[in-house]
Scaffold this active site. Structure first.
Site, PDB file in Angstrom:
ATOM      1  N   TYR A  74      37.184  49.494  30.444  1.00  0.00           N
ATOM      2  CA  TYR A  74      38.229  50.322  31.063  1.00  0.00           C
ATOM      3  C   TYR A  74      39.339  49.483  31.700  1.00  0.00           C
ATOM      4  O   TYR A  74      39.230  48.279  31.830  1.00  0.00           O
ATOM      5  CB  TYR A  74      37.662  51.349  32.024  1.00  0.00           C
ATOM      6  N   GLU A  75      40.408  50.168  32.037  1.00  0.00           N
ATOM      7  CA  GLU A  75      41.658  49.546  32.506  1.00  0.00           C
ATOM      8  C   GLU A  75      42.223  48.571  31.478  1.00  0.00           C
ATOM      9  O   GLU A  75      42.789  47.538  31.808  1.00  0.00           O
ATOM     10  CB  GLU A  75      41.452  48.839  33.855  1.00  0.00           C
ATOM     11  N   GLY A  76      42.070  48.938  30.216  1.00  0.00           N
ATOM     12  CA  GLY A  76      42.564  48.098  29.124  1.00  0.00           C
ATOM     13  C   GLY A  76      41.437  47.245  28.591  1.00  0.00           C
ATOM     14  O   GLY A  76      41.011  46.289  29.244  1.00  0.00           O
TER      15      GLY A  76
END
Length: 598
Positions: free
Chosen positions: A440-442
């Protein structure tokens, strides 16, 4: 049962002795954060993490969150009381703006505390962690009215925050989003659409939840150029700024996940919900990246945090578990067998994790100090340099610390043998929780592309050249120090490999971008190895000085730390050569196979 103790002593040593925290005393917020206060804050923060948050980690994982038919969500037992204690202790206010109720202390202190909290209970730490990201976005891009309405309550923790980007068909490519915003006569917007994977999206621990949502205003351009950011509260604030009528936003479902069970990861439905524009129309992506960059650094810390807690439990088990005899002869004749820590392969695992943890913690704190300088320094040139370092290191920290943090959690689990596979020991939770940080978050492949495609060429390569120069100057200044040779020579070799890889991209990435894509993950890890190696060289220099002048009160611990650093240079830094070889092989082979032949 797993346990945890915050590494306060290591943090203080890195801050005070290695990174010269006191030299920043002239910056706003630092003058009040004296060494004594810093020690007191981190000591108490460590106690909160170990005594309040950690005991809820395993039970929270086993219980998970529950969603009622009306869409309300209840976190695991004990989470609300722990969150109340978090707010009462002012832990969310540490580095927040004093104008809105924060303490205005250096963000570096909040970063150190966040590591402790994430080690103790990553799922719990995500609730205030998402709020911090939302606070950053509103602070930088919100109107004065929005700041006055939302920030005091969010900083106090009575209201929490989220970020809503992902949709069922739309992850990294945010230009594909379908959530729409319809302007209203009163200046508000009606937001309609579905968002998924929304951490802390619905719960009963705070009075209100402030959702930051990206959507496309009717008639806006297609793609990322038409994205706007909106603040959409769960309860609409009344005339006095208190939670009023329920807004048209609800939790449609809880995601069934591999880990972080104690955090409510929600499918959020927006059915004509009332929202207000944050910043300018069609400029939402810039505002959202403020929150995403904040979150990416937080996720990097999660990778370190899971590595640390997994290591602590593996060490305790290795010292206690009796199995076989040492290869060089019996070590504890009064026992039926020797503890497994006598075995070189167990020590290999433990030293690999510990050497990473110390170096990575130093790199996180070094970067956090640059973050404080970027926001607080009165010197424009110093601010620019620190902004450059922050931008350059964000994808490296997020990608390398989470990839390695997960690998370390798996290796720590291996120390337990069969018991590592049994839930009551807690090691499987560390592995499962650490895995999400890589995604997550890229996802980390995106971090690698960001590093190679954006951060390296930014401003003509100004940031990476500045870092190269800093590391090389350190090497030149210490090249004749015999006590540092075990650190300086491997560091020089690693920097040379990193520069060769950088030049290879410059020569081959432009003519075929797939060359950059094919080598980006290796480059990110090569970069991380060198950056952590640089931290270790700085640490070793300080330790050598302390041992030489007799000023160390903890000589045995410092000698052990030096051994961990030497292990890093002997066993991990040589991997830079392999990364360079893979990068230099280019993309031809991997792109030569037609998709339908995979």
């Amino acid at each position: 049962m797993p346990s945890y103790r915050a590494p306060v002593e290591d943090t203080l040593f890195l801050l005070n002795d290695v990174l010269d925290y006191a030299s920043h005393a002239e910056l706003p917020g630092f003058e009040e954060a004296t060494p004594d206060l810093v020690e007191a804050i981190l000591t108490e923060g460590g106690k909160f993490a170990a005594e309040i948050a950690q005991p809820l980690n395993l039970s929270g994982d086993q219980e998970g969150c529950k969603r009622s038919e009306d869409g309300t969500v209840t976190p695991p037992k004990g989470f609300k009381a722990a969150y109340d204690a978090f707010c009462e202790g002012g832990w969310g206010t540490l580095s927040a703006d004093p104008e809105y109720g924060g303490q205005g202390l250096p963000h570096t202190l909040a970063t150190a505390f966040n590591e402790y909290l994430s080690s103790a209970n990553m799922a719990f730490a995500m609730y205030p962690g998402l709020t911090a990201g939302a606070i950053a976005a509103i602070t930088l891009h919100g109107s004065d009215e929005q700041k006055a309405l939302y920030l005091p309550k969010m900083i106090a923790g009575t209201w929490t925050g989220t970020m809503n980007l992902t949709e069922p068909h739309c992850g990294t490519d945010l230009g594909l989003l379908r959530t729409k915003a319809v302007p209203q006569a009163d200046g508000s917007y009606k937001i309609s659409g579905t968002k998924i994977f929304i951490s802390a999206g619905e719960h009963d621990m705070s009075e209100n939840i402030v959702h930051l949502v990206i959507a496309r205003i009717e008639g806006a351009p297609a793609g990322t150029k038409g994205i706007s950011l909106f603040v959409v509260p769960k309860f609409l604030p009344d005339a006095d700024g208190n939670p009023g009528e329920r807004n048209g936003v609800s939790c449609g479902a809880l995601e069934h996940k591999m880990g972080i069970h104690g955090n409510a990861t929600c499918v959020m439905n927006y059915d004509g919900a009332t929202g207000w524009l944050v910043g300018e129309e069609n400029k939402g992506l810039r505002a959202m990246f403020t929150m995403m960059n904040e979150a990416r650094l937080g996720v990097a810390v999660q990778g370190l945090a899971q590595s640390e807690v997994a290591y602590q439990n593996a060490v305790a088990y290795a010292k206690d578990r009796l199995q076989g005899r040492a290869l060089t002869g019996t070590k504890e004749a009064d026992k039926a067998a020797d503890p497994i820590i006598v075995h070189p392969d167990i020590r290999r695992i433990l030293m690999q994790i510990r050497s990473f943890n110390i170096g990575a913690r130093a790199l996180v704190l070094w970067t956090a100090l640059h973050g404080d300088k970027a926001h607080r320094s009165p010197d424009e040139k110093a601010r620019q340099h620190s902004e450059d370092m922050m931008g350059l290191m964000t994808p490296v920290l997020k990608g390398v610390l989470t990839d390695t943090g997960f690998a370390n959690a798996v290796n720590a689990q291996q120390v337990f043998g069969g018991h590592g596979y049994i839930a009551e020991w807690g090691m499987d939770q560390f592995v499962r929780d650490a895995r999400i940080a890589m995604i997550y978050e890229g996802a980390n492949g995106i971090q690698a592309l960001d590093l190679v495609g954006r951060k390296l060429p930014a401003n003509g390569g100004r940031a990476v050249m500045a870092l190269f120069n800093e590391v090389k100057e350190f090497g030149k200044a210490n090249k004749d120090d015999d006590a540092l040779k075990a650190f300086i020579q491997p560091l020089k070799t690693g920097v040379d490999h990193l520069q060769q890889a950088t030049m290879w991209f410059m020569q081959n990435g432009m003519k075929n971008p797939d060359n950059a894509g094919a080598g980006s993950t290796d480059y990110m890890h090569l970069f991380g190895l060198v950056a952590i190696g640089y931290m270790w060289a700085k640490i070793a220099k300080v330790i050598n000085a302390k041992l030489a002048d007799g000023s160390a009160s903890n000589e045995a611990e410092l000698k052990a730390m030096l051994a961990f650093g030497t292990f890093y240079m002997e066993r991990l830094m040589p991997e830079t050569a392999a990364h360079l070889a893979r990068i230099s092989s280019g993309c031809e082979t991997m792109m030569s196979v037609e998709a339908d032949l995979f």
